[in-house]
Write a protein that holds these residues in place. Structure first.
Motif, short mmCIF file in Angstrom:
data_model
loop_
_atom_site.label_atom_id
_atom_site.label_comp_id
_atom_site.label_asym_id
_atom_site.label_seq_id
_atom_site.Cartn_x
_atom_site.Cartn_y
_atom_site.Cartn_z
N ALA A 78 14.59 10.48 34.83
CA ALA A 78 13.96 11.57 35.59
C ALA A 78 13.63 11.16 37.02
CB ALA A 78 12.70 12.04 34.87
N MET A 79 13.57 9.86 37.30
CA MET A 79 13.34 9.39 38.67
C MET A 79 14.67 9.13 39.40
SD MET A 79 10.04 9.30 38.39
CE MET A 79 9.37 8.57 39.90
N GLY A 152 12.17 5.17 49.00
CA GLY A 152 11.85 6.54 49.40
C GLY A 152 12.70 7.62 48.75
N ARG A 153 13.57 7.24 47.84
CA ARG A 153 14.54 8.20 47.29
C ARG A 153 14.25 8.64 45.86
NH1 ARG A 153 19.72 7.77 49.17
NH2 ARG A 153 20.16 9.36 47.63
N ALA A 154 13.26 8.07 45.18
CA ALA A 154 13.00 8.44 43.78
C ALA A 154 12.79 9.95 43.65
CB ALA A 154 11.77 7.69 43.26
N LEU A 155 13.34 10.53 42.58
CA LEU A 155 13.16 11.97 42.32
C LEU A 155 11.76 12.20 41.78
CD1 LEU A 155 16.56 12.67 40.51
CD2 LEU A 155 16.04 12.92 42.95
N LEU A 156 10.95 12.97 42.49
CA LEU A 156 9.58 13.24 42.05
C LEU A 156 9.47 14.65 41.48
CD1 LEU A 156 7.62 11.69 45.08
CD2 LEU A 156 8.44 10.58 42.99
N ARG A 157 8.36 14.88 40.78
CA ARG A 157 8.09 16.23 40.26
C ARG A 157 7.69 17.17 41.39
NH1 ARG A 157 4.33 14.90 34.91
NH2 ARG A 157 5.92 13.70 33.79
N SER A 158 7.26 16.59 42.49
CA SER A 158 6.61 17.37 43.55
C SER A 158 7.56 17.83 44.64
CB SER A 158 5.50 16.53 44.18
OG SER A 158 6.03 15.27 44.61
N ALA A 220 12.64 16.44 39.74
CA ALA A 220 13.13 16.27 38.36
C ALA A 220 12.01 15.81 37.45
CB ALA A 220 14.29 15.26 38.33
N ILE A 221 12.16 16.16 36.18
CA ILE A 221 11.23 15.74 35.13
C ILE A 221 12.05 15.66 33.85
CG2 ILE A 221 10.55 18.12 34.60
CD1 ILE A 221 7.72 17.14 34.02
N ARG B 23 3.07 3.62 45.84
CA ARG B 23 3.44 4.83 46.59
C ARG B 23 3.17 6.09 45.78
NH1 ARG B 23 7.78 8.16 48.19
NH2 ARG B 23 9.36 7.29 46.82
N ASP B 28 3.46 11.43 37.62
CA ASP B 28 4.90 11.69 37.61
C ASP B 28 5.51 11.00 36.39
OD1 ASP B 28 7.63 12.30 38.61
OD2 ASP B 28 6.55 12.73 40.47
N ASP B 29 6.83 11.08 36.25
CA ASP B 29 7.47 10.44 35.08
C ASP B 29 7.28 8.93 35.13
OD1 ASP B 29 9.05 12.67 33.59
OD2 ASP B 29 9.39 13.04 35.71
#
Lengths: 338, 338
Positions: A78-79, A152-158, A220-221, B23, B28-29
């Motif tokens: 998900a990240m 700085g590239r991780a996929l966050l829920r936000s 993403a989640i 960070r 989050d996941d």
């Protein structure tokens, strides 16, 4: 040497060579990991408790071990992260360490078979952990996964924005349907990789990495608690509302079978609220070209994100006829005491 | 909102601002951590199970929480690492989440008080974890600590060389002595920071960082299972033997008191084999100038490492008179079922 130390020695002996990121593994006070330059570390921990997250009479030891690692890998997926290493804290009653049956394997050996098979499939090193005797009668596992993403590239829920399209991987409701079958002492026959979404769920690591690498997803989640609950989290973290197109939902064939047998009110209900599918739910800009299949996994557009409005529910389900109803988080609560 | 989610929300609200390396924290996941450039990551996980690692009738909730984090921090100390973040997986029966007494705090609230006070003292951020209801009657905690060390510089168990001197921090046997007192329903009065080595052990992070920073230590391990057991690990990983000078052992005053009351055969036995002191055991080259005190903690030379010899035991205890006897690992087994 205690039984515990013997078991750890036997475990360490059967582990494959550590991956590139592991400089020191099992055997020191800490493991030492060497992430790639310019990368951040993502970390997740997930408990797997007998009686809460699995049942000995429903889940084989191999299934419990697989599910233990799958929970953590799905969070990495998900990240959009690449796995760096896994750590397992494990406590069990002494009898679960004793060899049994023809294969002379203990329950824990078989648990590790399931866990390590999945680790091998995704190139994940088990680099440490802890063990203890459980004074409480059941098996206790805590899986820790470390992954890495470009800085700085991780996929966050936000990260979702109003207007973004909403997508899911695979099909939904299958894990809950298979759990219902187990509860009824029956099995639902299906062939192929999706045959056992409850017993052997497939974390979507390759999909997540592709979504990050191609800059396709804005947020993403993973769907662990059920679509309605996890979408609610995504809406909350992004400060948005969402509309789901009921007709677009990819309902798992096992959910249809479970509804046909009368174990659930509807297959759609299982797809919306059934948990433990470990599929990815993600958003993408309207202009993004999202393939219908990523890394061999179907990807379906199921709705869109929108700005929140005062008198509107945060989540709505739109029927084929065009009417809408409020959708409340109704995620699966496993078989926890309520 | 379930009681579990309410409790997590209340926990997140009381956490101080995350440290520089975090960070993305809870919510989050995965958490997202940003280690310093040129640094490696060290990772440790430690289980803390009610009935195995603490007893509800002996350890207050604050003590259990403190000990939970201390176990992990002590592993970081043994690597010479700086803490990056902590993660806590926690399962408890529902009644432990309910407010009780005048302070209207639940058992878990007080557990967190103890854990977060120690975290604050060492500037450690709690950046995530997992929670569940425990179906097993007791509290289950797994603490995960991530730290960072300059690339290639972590203190390993395997770095000792023949001729190196052997050192310990603080005094030994106190934690086992205080546990004996608890078992006898008594308390041993002592003043100052060393008054409760069992209930509130002090992880030696500043010492470890100084040993790494000043390139003083060649190898290190923390004393969790008892000096004799942990020295055996260090010998094994370094491929060496060791001689301990019995007269040099810094015996904790509580160990002397416990022996005087007849709870243990000897204070020296508690110092050699009693566990859970969470002091550091390290080696340094003979020419190294090791101060008698580091970061306010006494440091004592207790012996030396030597090349292994065929007919000699791996560990020897040399008395003041010059005679030697073999020393076997006899580490404390807590109060585990045997």
């Amino acid at each position: 040497m205690t039984a515990e130390r013997q078991w750890i020695a036997a475990l360490a002996a059967r582990l494959p060579k550590y991956g590139a990121g592991v400089r020191v593994g099992i055997g020191d006070d800490c493991a030492v990991l060497r992430p790639r330059a310019g990368h951040e570390i993502v970390v997740t921990t997930d408990l797997l408790l007998e009686g809460t997250h699995f049942r000995r009479d429903w889940h084989s030891p191999e299934s419990a071990g697989h599910r233990c690692l799958a929970r953590g890998l799905s969070d990495l997926a998900a990240m959009g992260a690449s796995p760096l290493a896994a750590f397992l804290s494990l406590a069990a009653p002494p009898e679960r360490m004793r060899p049994q049956g023809r294969a002379k394997k203990s329950w824990l050996d078989r648990f590790l078979d399931g866990l390590l098979a999945l680790a091998d499939a995704h190139g994940v090193s088990l680099a440490g952990g802890d063990t203890a005797q459980s004074p409480m009668g059941g098996v206790i596992a805590d899986i820790v996964l470390l992954g890495q993403t470009p800085r700085g590239r991780a996929l966050l829920r936000s990260g979702a924005r109003a207007g973004d399209r909403l997508y899911v991987t695979g099909a939904l409701g299958g894990a809950a349907a298979e759990l219902l079958a187990l509860g009824h002492g029956q099995s639902l026959r299906l062939k192929g990789a999706t045959a056992h979404p409850q017993l052997f769920p497939q974390p979507r690591l390759a999909v997540g990495q592709r979504l990050l690498g191609a800059r396709l997803a804005t947020a993403a989640i993973d769907i662990s608690d059920g679509l309605s609950t996890d979408l609610d989290h995504l809406c909350e973290e992004s400060g948005l509302a969402a509309v789901i197109d009921a007709a677009a939902l990819p309902v798992h064939p096992l959910a249809v079978m479970a509804a046909e047998r009368g174990w659930a009110a509807s297959a759609q209900g299982l797809a919306l609220h059934g948990g433990e599918d470990y599929e990815l739910l993600f958003t993408a800009a309207p202009a993004a070209r999202v393939p219908r299949q990523i890394a061999g996994v179907p990807v379906t557009c199921i709705g869109a994100m929108q700005a929140p409005a005062r008198r509107q529910p945060r989540m709505q389900l739109r029927s084929a006829g065009g009417s809408s109803e409020a959708l409340a988080p109704g995620g699966w609560e496993h078989f926890r005491p309520r």
